[in-house]
Design a protein around this motif. Sequence first.
Motif, PDB file in Angstrom:
ATOM      1  N   LEU A   1       9.472   2.513  -5.483  1.00  0.00           N
ATOM      2  CA  LEU A   1       9.133   1.102  -5.702  1.00  0.00           C
ATOM      3  C   LEU A   1      10.141   0.411  -6.618  1.00  0.00           C
ATOM      4  CD1 LEU A   1       5.248   0.804  -5.844  1.00  0.00           C
ATOM      5  CD2 LEU A   1       6.807   0.486  -3.928  1.00  0.00           C
ATOM      6  N   ASP A   2      10.688   1.147  -7.586  1.00  0.00           N
ATOM      7  CA  ASP A   2      11.709   0.539  -8.451  1.00  0.00           C
ATOM      8  C   ASP A   2      12.888   0.048  -7.614  1.00  0.00           C
ATOM      9  OD1 ASP A   2      10.297   0.987 -10.824  1.00  0.00           O
ATOM     10  OD2 ASP A   2      11.066   3.040 -10.966  1.00  0.00           O
TER      11      ASP A   2
ATOM     12  N   ARG B   1      -3.484   1.973  -3.127  1.00  0.00           N
ATOM     13  CA  ARG B   1      -3.140   3.305  -2.685  1.00  0.00           C
ATOM     14  C   ARG B   1      -3.438   3.411  -1.193  1.00  0.00           C
ATOM     15  NH1 ARG B   1      -6.129   8.020  -3.520  1.00  0.00           N
ATOM     16  NH2 ARG B   1      -7.614   6.875  -4.788  1.00  0.00           N
TER      17      ARG B   1
ATOM     18  N   TRP C   1       4.247   6.672  -5.127  1.00  0.00           N
ATOM     19  CA  TRP C   1       3.977   6.003  -6.403  1.00  0.00           C
ATOM     20  C   TRP C   1       4.660   6.751  -7.556  1.00  0.00           C
ATOM     21  CZ3 TRP C   1       2.370   1.491  -8.132  1.00  0.00           C
ATOM     22  CH2 TRP C   1       1.992   1.364  -9.460  1.00  0.00           C
ATOM     23  N   ALA C   2       4.584   8.074  -7.492  1.00  0.00           N
ATOM     24  CA  ALA C   2       5.152   8.888  -8.571  1.00  0.00           C
ATOM     25  C   ALA C   2       6.677   8.972  -8.472  1.00  0.00           C
ATOM     26  CB  ALA C   2       4.541  10.290  -8.531  1.00  0.00           C
TER      27      ALA C   2
ATOM     28  N   ALA D   1       0.875  -1.179   0.000  1.00  0.00           N
ATOM     29  CA  ALA D   1       0.000   0.000   0.000  1.00  0.00           C
ATOM     30  C   ALA D   1       0.907   1.222   0.000  1.00  0.00           C
ATOM     31  CB  ALA D   1      -0.901  -0.007   1.237  1.00  0.00           C
ATOM     32  N   VAL D   2       0.724   2.087  -0.986  1.00  0.00           N
ATOM     33  CA  VAL D   2       1.685   3.162  -1.208  1.00  0.00           C
ATOM     34  C   VAL D   2       0.945   4.466  -1.524  1.00  0.00           C
ATOM     35  CG1 VAL D   2       1.929   2.406  -3.626  1.00  0.00           C
ATOM     36  CG2 VAL D   2       3.721   3.785  -2.606  1.00  0.00           C
ATOM     37  N   SER D   3       1.456   5.559  -0.986  1.00  0.00           N
ATOM     38  CA  SER D   3       0.820   6.856  -1.221  1.00  0.00           C
ATOM     39  C   SER D   3       1.059   7.305  -2.660  1.00  0.00           C
ATOM     40  CB  SER D   3       1.393   7.896  -0.268  1.00  0.00           C
ATOM     41  OG  SER D   3       2.740   8.160  -0.621  1.00  0.00           O
ATOM     42  N   GLN D   4       0.201   8.223  -3.109  1.00  0.00           N
ATOM     43  CA  GLN D   4       0.330   8.786  -4.453  1.00  0.00           C
ATOM     44  C   GLN D   4       1.735   9.373  -4.669  1.00  0.00           C
ATOM     45  OE1 GLN D   4      -2.646   9.010  -6.663  1.00  0.00           O
ATOM     46  NE2 GLN D   4      -0.956   9.182  -8.102  1.00  0.00           N
TER      47      GLN D   4
END
Lengths: 326, 326
Positions: B103-104, B128, B98-99, B92-95
């Motif tokens: 995560l990579d 999200r 994410w941008a 679960a990740v915030s916007q």
Amino acid sequence: MEKMTQKAPDEFEFLRGITAKYGLTKIGDDCAILPKDGDSDLVITADLLVQNIDFKLEWTSAEMLGHKALAVSLSDIAATGASSRYALLSIAVSQGFWASDLLDGFYEGWHKLAKIHGVELVGGDLSRIDEGLVIDSVVIGEVPKGKAVRRSGAKPGDGIYVSDNLGSAAAGLRLLERGYRMSETTDRKVADLLKAQLAPVPRADLGVRLREADLATSMVDLSDGLSSDLAHICDASGVGARIFADRIPIGPELGSLFTDSDELLALALNGGEDFELLFTASSEKKSSPELDGLFNIGEITANVGVIEIISDKGAEVLPRKGYRHF
Amino acid sequence: MEKMTQKAPDEFEFLRGITAKYGLTKIGDDCAILPKDGDSDLVITADLLVQNIDFKLEWTSAEMLGHKALAVSLSDIAATGASSRYALLSIAVSQGFWASDLLDGFYEGWHKLAKIHGVELVGGDLSRIDEGLVIDSVVIGEVPKGKAVRRSGAKPGDGIYVSDNLGSAAAGLRLLERGYRMSETTDRKVADLLKAQLAPVPRADLGVRLREADLATSMVDLSDGLSSDLAHICDASGVGARIFADRIPIGPELGSLFTDSDELLALALNGGEDFELLFTASSEKKSSPELDGLFNIGEITANVGVIEIISDKGAEVLPRKGYRHF
């Protein structure tokens, strides 16, 4: 050279990227399929439920949340034709919720559904979080070897079926947003739609029956919405689809509360969270008694990647408008 | 009658309550053990990592976080003597994250460790969240049928062993709290302690070797801290324990940076997150070559539920001071 501003990928693009980069072979279906023994495979699925994104505690009860946390995973297992057996629950919970009776109700609702489906809680984790509630629901099922139904088996000419009325869960969400709540005195039609959103019924038996009858050439559960989930089948199978607007089943309680026909159709096409099954079956089997009571909404085509919808306005390409987190 | 103010249960009490209430039979070990086929069992574990509770992004890199998310679960699997095979990652990740490229890096670190251990990512979920990052790491391992090592097999007279130095991860946490960070120029001793906290090495090969040699009568990984994890073995086995302060291994880098001997011992006893193995072995096997290089820190007693620590101050009862979320 000027640096291009890149838009972050959506979640499906991101997962395709990770899958390709690391050569992952078991990603892309509702469940991973793992070898068990000479007779069986295991299928396993994980579903996150995040407060304020996937649910609001003002809208639901702890019991219904426990029910839904399990139901969404049982639905994924059902979509492979497998029977659910074991579950793990990982829960991150704030200090405030920990001190309340939230988790007692959650486990109560969870276990009530688990008992019906013969699922045993075997593990998981508990952690603190600064604020809110995050649940990861993992379910493991079992299916005869090589028989798990995937997204990828649809062939041109196959009929496209859904298991029951669509749009009810999305309509329930609209009603919650408008202030309706579940209580003893809630109007029955409203309550049915709220329940479709808050406590969906996974089609576990039907998934197993369709697999046993060797009927489903591909299958998913309708979690993101028909337009999105049908696109998943088309992508995985390398096919297209044609569906007929007037064949999409919509429940009478939905029709009586939402009277705009475009809104009704949009709820059914893009609403998501109905947790009905969407599957394809060979046209040779269209008279199978196992299909009685299910809804043939169209057919698979060779028009790769294109989903057409036929209505009284003629044929249109159906955009993918299902739910996305990013 | 006046209503009693009840303190919320701690997480161990809560889980015991749920286990009893719903008659759960597979809860209570590091991993659930599930039947696979005639030759093997599956073991499965889930570990939540919650931002600001289990990690801070100011302290670690995305790659190290990915490494740790997998390492903690590999460690649980190792403690049963099983070999890790498959994993699921729910994030679960915030916007905002994410941008970013968070995560990579996370998947990069995760896969680097997965490759070493032959683990394949087969599923999971992405969602999200309003703020922050929550990871649920699920790993599935395989072990010869009936051979998974549990917490419950320790017998009075068994030796108690740990696989390596303790307290390093907790010391690393103290250093992070004091402002030390991992960089190219970090002093090597400091870097070793930071790395013990941020990128622990799961003792996967050792767990398998101990099981193959039929040495471990009970085993856990040291995640909560020695005083807590040894209590888990004692509770599950219905025994007590006596450990010797001067036999608890502490690394030289730790001894040179933390000079107060009480603080040092407290780090080793209660620190947690070392992800070394803690196990018991029959006294008949104390000369086994497989135990070379491992540390015999005491013995199991018949003094049920009591852990004594022997130091130059004499014998004292060791309180359970490991990490608790609640």
